[in-house]
Design an enzyme around this catalytic site. Structure first.
Site, short mmCIF file in Angstrom:
data_model
loop_
_atom_site.label_atom_id
_atom_site.label_comp_id
_atom_site.label_asym_id
_atom_site.label_seq_id
_atom_site.Cartn_x
_atom_site.Cartn_y
_atom_site.Cartn_z
N ASP A 240 0.75 -1.19 0.40
CA ASP A 240 0.35 -0.19 -0.03
C ASP A 240 0.96 1.06 -0.07
O ASP A 240 2.04 1.19 0.53
CB ASP A 240 -0.91 -0.36 1.23
CG ASP A 240 -2.13 1.17 0.85
OD1 ASP A 240 -2.37 1.03 -0.06
OD2 ASP A 240 -3.14 1.24 2.23
N HIS A 241 -0.25 2.21 -0.15
CA HIS A 241 1.15 3.48 0.23
C HIS A 241 2.37 3.54 0.28
O HIS A 241 2.08 3.34 1.06
CB HIS A 241 0.03 4.90 1.35
CG HIS A 241 -1.42 4.97 0.93
ND1 HIS A 241 -1.28 5.93 -0.13
CD2 HIS A 241 -2.63 4.43 0.71
CE1 HIS A 241 -2.94 6.65 -0.52
NE2 HIS A 241 -3.12 5.32 0.59
N GLU B 58 -2.86 8.26 7.46
CA GLU B 58 -3.55 6.55 7.70
C GLU B 58 -1.48 6.44 7.71
O GLU B 58 -0.39 7.03 6.59
CB GLU B 58 -3.22 6.05 6.05
CG GLU B 58 -3.26 4.75 6.12
CD GLU B 58 -3.60 4.26 4.45
OE1 GLU B 58 -4.24 2.97 5.47
OE2 GLU B 58 -3.49 4.77 3.91
N HIS C 136 -9.18 9.20 4.28
CA HIS C 136 -9.16 7.88 4.90
C HIS C 136 -9.77 8.18 6.48
O HIS C 136 -9.29 8.98 7.26
CB HIS C 136 -7.12 7.43 4.94
CG HIS C 136 -6.44 7.47 3.87
ND1 HIS C 136 -5.45 7.94 3.41
CD2 HIS C 136 -7.02 6.18 3.02
CE1 HIS C 136 -5.13 7.15 2.63
NE2 HIS C 136 -5.92 6.58 2.58
N HIS D 142 -10.05 4.34 -2.57
CA HIS D 142 -9.02 4.63 -1.30
C HIS D 142 -10.26 5.42 -0.07
O HIS D 142 -11.00 6.37 -0.69
CB HIS D 142 -7.89 4.93 -1.60
CG HIS D 142 -6.71 5.04 -2.17
ND1 HIS D 142 -5.50 4.83 -1.83
CD2 HIS D 142 -7.04 3.84 -3.20
CE1 HIS D 142 -4.80 3.83 -2.41
NE2 HIS D 142 -5.32 3.14 -3.02
N ASN E 273 -9.58 -0.22 -1.37
CA ASN E 273 -8.74 -0.24 0.06
C ASN E 273 -9.75 -0.72 1.43
O ASN E 273 -10.64 0.45 1.60
CB ASN E 273 -7.50 0.29 -0.28
CG ASN E 273 -6.91 0.95 -0.34
OD1 ASN E 273 -6.67 -0.63 -1.78
ND2 ASN E 273 -5.46 1.43 -0.68
N ASP F 114 -9.39 -1.18 5.37
CA ASP F 114 -8.65 -0.87 6.54
C ASP F 114 -8.94 -0.59 8.16
O ASP F 114 -9.84 -1.73 9.02
CB ASP F 114 -7.24 0.35 5.96
CG ASP F 114 -6.28 -0.36 7.11
OD1 ASP F 114 -6.16 -1.28 8.42
OD2 ASP F 114 -5.26 0.40 7.23
#
Length: 340
Positions: free
Chosen positions: A95-96, A169, A212, A249, A271, A273
């Site tokens: 990820d990122h 995040e 996020h 996202h 995504n 999370d």
């Protein structure tokens, strides 16, 4: 089944786009969260994506090690051992990764995969995300172009971000501003720089108000119609229906309709999370509260070993997270789409 090969991963993306569904991409930080994610995909009879952020990789390496590459490699190798016992395909993704972390995360991982491919093996990870959202789009695409050459050679798919996701995040905070909304011009510049897949395959996070973090429904102002505008305009110029394979996202707090609209416009990966973190932790909280006298040695007593054994609450945590993965598969339409 084993971890998806490059060919299987490409087919997963093609089937999702053609079938009008998307795969949940579940962030994991440990063997337990990895097991929970795979369990959820298997229960949903859905192929899926497991991903490791820079912070997640560092955590997985151990508090005294704190090495992102070490943690990512360990989780990827662990996944390879356990995934073959399940009946669905699992793809591995990072990820990122921002510019300042490329040389300590993605670049070394690409090198490891290239060594594997040179030996006739599959790459360690199926895809990597380059997050250039904090820099000028021109520089973002120049770096993406260079990365794409190397990821393609190593049989890896590159994920890029055009625009910016707000919120926080892994200690990285995105501002809430106009960059939350990618423009048609941004989409055109991306295709001009990276092509339409004829040279190398990549997937793209176009932003449409994504943020996020944890939010109540309605707090985040998403505009998924932006994705349609960009796909339509770019598709018209290049003569391709939905030229972008899109990534969603910052989906926490999104309504089912917003998710469905985004998927209909070409999103093949979303995504997840924040929601799975909570789903993992919530059963542990319940266990600790209801088994209070068992998990603690109170007033000189010995407690109840069966209650403080990490396996007792760990199983509950994994089941809770697995259930949330199944829910994500339902929301994104991937439930029951696995094909042998």
């Amino acid at each position: 089944m084993p971890i998806a090969s490059p060919e299987v991963y490409a087919d997963m993306i093609d089937r999702a786009k053609k079938g009008g569904f998307a795969y949940p991409a579940i962030n994991i930080t440990s063997s337990q969260t990895l097991n929970a994610a795979i369990q959820g995909f298997a229960e949903a009879q859905s192929d899926g994506i497991i991903q490791v952020s820079t912070g997640g990789a560092e955590y997985a390496s151990g508090q005294k090690v704190k090495n992102m590459v070490t943690g990512a490699v360990a989780l990827a190798e662990y996944a390879r051992v356990v995934a073959k016992h399940y009946s669905v395909n699992i793809a591995l993704h990072t990820d990122h990764c921002q510019k300042e972390k490329l040389d300590t995360y993605v670049n070394p991982l690409i090198a490891i995969s290239q060594e594997r491919v040179d030996r006739g093996e599959d790459p360690l990870f199926n895809s990597h995300m380059w997050d250039g959202s904090a820099i000028d789009l021109g520089e973002n695409l120049e770096i993406a172009k260079e990365l794409l050459t190397r990821t393609s050679k190593a049989h890896i798919i590159l994920e890029i971000e055009v625009g910016a996701v707000g919120g926080e995040e892994d200690g990285v905070t995105g501002e809430i501003n106009d960059k939350l909304y990618t423009t048609v011009e941004d989409g055109m510049r991306t295709l001009e720089a990276l092509g339409t897949g004829e040279q190398a395959r990549y997937i793209t996070a176009l932003t449409f108000g994504n943020v996020h973090g944890a939010y109540k429904p309605g707090h985040v102002k998403l505009r998924p119609e932006i994705l349609k505008e960009i796909q339509d305009a770019c598709g018209k110029k290049y003569g391709i229906d939905k030229p972008f394979d899109l990534v969603f996202h910052g989906g926490s707090g999104s309504s089912p309709q917003e998710i469905a609209d985004a998927v209909s416009y070409g999103v093949i990966k979303m995504n997840v999370d924040t929601d799975t973190q909570y789903a993992f932790t919530r059963p542990v909280v319940d266990h600790m509260f209801t088994q209070y006298e068992g998990v603690l040695k109170i007033d000189g007593e010995v407690g109840n070993k069966k209650m403080y054994d990490p396996r007792s609450w760990g199983k509950k945590a994994e089941n809770g997270m697995a259930d949330r993965v199944v829910e994500a598969c339902k929301e994104l339409g991937s439930l029951g789409t696995h094909k042998d």
